[in-house]
Design an enzyme around this catalytic site. Structure first.
Site, PDB file in Angstrom:
ATOM      1  N   GLU A  60      -0.594  -1.938   5.577  1.00 35.39           N
ATOM      2  CA  GLU A  60      -0.840  -0.656   5.519  1.00 35.39           C
ATOM      3  C   GLU A  60      -1.733  -0.380   3.689  1.00 35.39           C
ATOM      4  O   GLU A  60      -2.235   0.703   3.917  1.00 35.39           O
ATOM      5  CB  GLU A  60       1.103  -1.529   4.850  1.00 35.39           C
ATOM      6  CG  GLU A  60       1.971  -1.377   5.904  1.00 35.39           C
ATOM      7  CD  GLU A  60       1.441  -0.587   6.892  1.00 35.39           C
ATOM      8  OE1 GLU A  60       1.102   0.461   6.861  1.00 35.39           O
ATOM      9  OE2 GLU A  60       1.455  -1.453   8.359  1.00 35.39           O
ATOM     10  N   HIS A 101      -4.416   1.216   5.065  1.00 31.79           N
ATOM     11  CA  HIS A 101      -3.838   3.139   5.899  1.00 31.79           C
ATOM     12  C   HIS A 101      -3.717   3.763   4.533  1.00 31.79           C
ATOM     13  O   HIS A 101      -4.103   5.008   4.743  1.00 31.79           O
ATOM     14  CB  HIS A 101      -2.441   2.663   5.965  1.00 31.79           C
ATOM     15  CG  HIS A 101      -2.092   2.749   7.472  1.00 31.79           C
ATOM     16  ND1 HIS A 101      -3.066   2.995   8.465  1.00 31.79           N
ATOM     17  CD2 HIS A 101      -1.793   1.312   8.703  1.00 31.79           C
ATOM     18  CE1 HIS A 101      -3.051   2.206   9.715  1.00 31.79           C
ATOM     19  NE2 HIS A 101      -2.723   1.692   9.360  1.00 31.79           N
ATOM     20  N   GLU A 121      -6.249   3.496  11.970  1.00 30.82           N
ATOM     21  CA  GLU A 121      -6.210   1.987  12.131  1.00 30.82           C
ATOM     22  C   GLU A 121      -7.496   1.335  11.838  1.00 30.82           C
ATOM     23  O   GLU A 121      -7.550   0.030  11.216  1.00 30.82           O
ATOM     24  CB  GLU A 121      -5.689   1.467  13.742  1.00 30.82           C
ATOM     25  CG  GLU A 121      -5.163   0.086  13.719  1.00 30.82           C
ATOM     26  CD  GLU A 121      -3.871  -0.244  13.357  1.00 30.82           C
ATOM     27  OE1 GLU A 121      -3.392   1.216  12.568  1.00 30.82           O
ATOM     28  OE2 GLU A 121      -3.224  -1.614  13.366  1.00 30.82           O
TER      29      GLU A 121
HETATM   30 ZN   LIG Z   1      -1.203   0.382  11.548  1.00 32.31          ZN
END
Ligand SMILES: [Zn+2]
Length: 496
Positions: free
Chosen positions: A260, A263, A289
């Site tokens: 995360e 991201h 991603e």
């Molecule tokens: Zn992801």
């Protein structure tokens, strides 16, 4: 009408959208269960308002006056073109349709939570059925060539098609499946040290330290706990990540945190001066991603990373780690083993999980698979590809939140992300020959700057395909992932 007017208009829409995102985040983090009904109405109302604002006459007038106007910069032209494309798509939805969808999603999400808790797919089935019916209407509204499912794929990954993904997953079957078989025949690596007691608060602290080290800006973001880790943002200056902590499995927190975090770095690296505009947004889910996977796998599961960070693990958990070396830890983190849960699977068999969901979704939207048959079909596929028996729905067909969100066509972007990540990371090491040494010294600044320069700062200026060629001089090529996998796991498992 001026470009500034369009920008102001889009920023007002973004204000409402991000307010809704705040409620969505609350729904999955702190909301008390009794609040579900009204929260669903609030979200539905807000989504109706943004839809009306965006598809209204004002947007149309602004676009038509700006479309052929001279004197716009390249960036401004890109913004106008992207907004127009989005406008034409959104115009296909009625406000009623959008509100219906939002309501169906909230209901399905609540039903999924309950069904998963009780491990009973039947509680979720009627809501899923309703949602799929709405998604099928959506395919027709949007239009498609070939498969209806292409319309949904396009919502998450522009220009992605069944035809292309079929080719990609054929590569996975042809190359990755036999490679994993070879790995499984080799001597297994030990990872038992992960499954001791790891205190919750200490894990939390360790996760925060990893995020800081990556360059996550806590002045413009924060981390919380949720059952399914995710990243969301309320602007480039407010990016939220969540993690989950399992006191009996240390690995869950580590990789959800780094994933995360990857991201979030992308979101924090998007240009804030483009707030509300396409150039202030991520390109696609696949590229998003690629950023999380690059940090999670190419960095976070590398020997270089743990040569540095294993000392930190030992500092926090001296007892649990007293007989473990950095090399043991590295090997343990890369243990390949078919398992039930996608989010905690190793980075090789991970793609088998995605392949199963892709096949299921394709069939649902071709009317070849019924909702009530999903658990049986799911369990049979897990037997076929991963050779494991699924003991219950919670660990099987109910494990992922996506379908309850109406996110069909989403899963393939996970595999695309890993494949892009391998290609980007390969390029980064080519351009920065000292990169692995830097990572070994706990320094990922140059890597982050490289990602900011090459990927983050552009927002939606390029499509995923264009960006890939611009950064790596070739289009997406599965060979990069396969090479990365074969080299790394060949060494770990002594395959010669
Ligand atoms: Zn992801």
């Amino acid at each position: 009408m001026s470009y500034n007017e369009l920008q102001n208009h889009m920023q007002r829409i973004a204000d409402v959208n991000y307010a809704a995102a705040t409620l969505g985040w609350d729904q999955e983090t702190y909301m008390p269960p009794g609040a579900a009904g009204f929260k669903a109405s609030q979200l539905s109302t807000l989504s109706g308002i943004t839809h009306q604002l965006f598809t209204g006459d004002k947007t149309e007038a602004l676009l038509s006056s700006l479309k052929n106007s001279v004197g716009l910069s390249e960036a401004e032209k890109k913004n106008v073109a992207q907004i127009e494309e989005d406008f034409n798509r959104q115009k296909k939805y009625s406000t009623e349709f959008v509100e219906n969808m939002s309501r169906a999603v909230s209901d399905a999400f609540n039903a999924w939570q309950q069904a998963r808790k009780e491990s009973n797919f039947k509680l979720f089935a009627p809501y899923l059925e309703k949602l799929i019916a709405i998604k099928k209407q959506e395919c027709e509204l949007l239009g498609y060539q070939g498969y209806p499912y292409n319309a949904l794929l396009n919502l998450h990954e522009k220009n992605a098609t069944v035809a292309e993904l079929d080719v990609l997953f054929t590569d996975v079957r042809k190359e990755l499946v036999p490679f994993v078989k070879k790995v499984q025949q080799a001597k297994q690596v030990d990872n038992r040290f992960f499954f001791q007691h790891f205190d919750r608060d200490t894990q939390w602290q360790f996760g925060i330290e990893l995020l800081k080290q990556m360059g996550f800006d806590f002045n413009r973001g924060r981390q919380d706990i949720s059952s399914h880790p995710f990243t969301t943002s309320f602007s480039q200056n407010d990016v939220r990540v969540t993690t989950r902590i399992n006191e009996n499995d240390f690995s869950e927190m580590i990789w959800s945190c780094i994933h995360e975090g990857g991201h979030a770095l992308y979101e924090q690296g998007l240009p804030a001066e483009q707030y509300g505009m396409p150039l202030g947004e991520a390109i696609s889910l696949g590229i998003h991603e690629s950023q999380s996977r690059l940090w999670e796998n190419n960095v976070g599961r590398s020997l270089a990373y743990w040569k540095h960070n294993f000392a930190l693990v030992q500092k926090h958990f001296p007892e649990q780690m007293k007989n473990v070396s950095a090399l043991d830890f590295y090997k343990g983190t890369n243990r390949v083993e078919p398992s039930l849960i996608r989010t905690s699977s190793d980075e090789l068999t991970y793609h088998f999980h995605v392949m199963i969901r892709y096949e299921i979704e394709k069939q649902i939207f071709e009317d070849k698979l019924k909702v009530n048959d999903l658990p049986d079909y799911w369990n049979a596929k897990y037997k076929e590809y991963l050779n494991i028996d699924v003991p219950n729905d919670a660990q099987g067909v109910l494990q992922d939140v996506h379908w309850s969100h109406g996110s069909f066509g989403y899963f393939p972007t996970y595999s695309l992300g890993s494949f892009y990540a391998a290609q980007f990371f390969h390029q980064a090491t080519k351009e920065m020959p000292n990169l692995l040494t830097e990572i070994e010294n706990g320094n990922t600044h140059n890597l982050l700057n490289w990602l900011r320069e090459k990927i983050h700062k552009h927002g939606k200026f390029y499509t995923a395909q264009e960006l890939c060629i611009k950064v790596t001089s070739e289009k997406l090529n599965f060979a990069h992932f396969m090479h990365y996998a074969a080299t790394k796991y060949g060494t770990i498992y002594g395959l010669g």
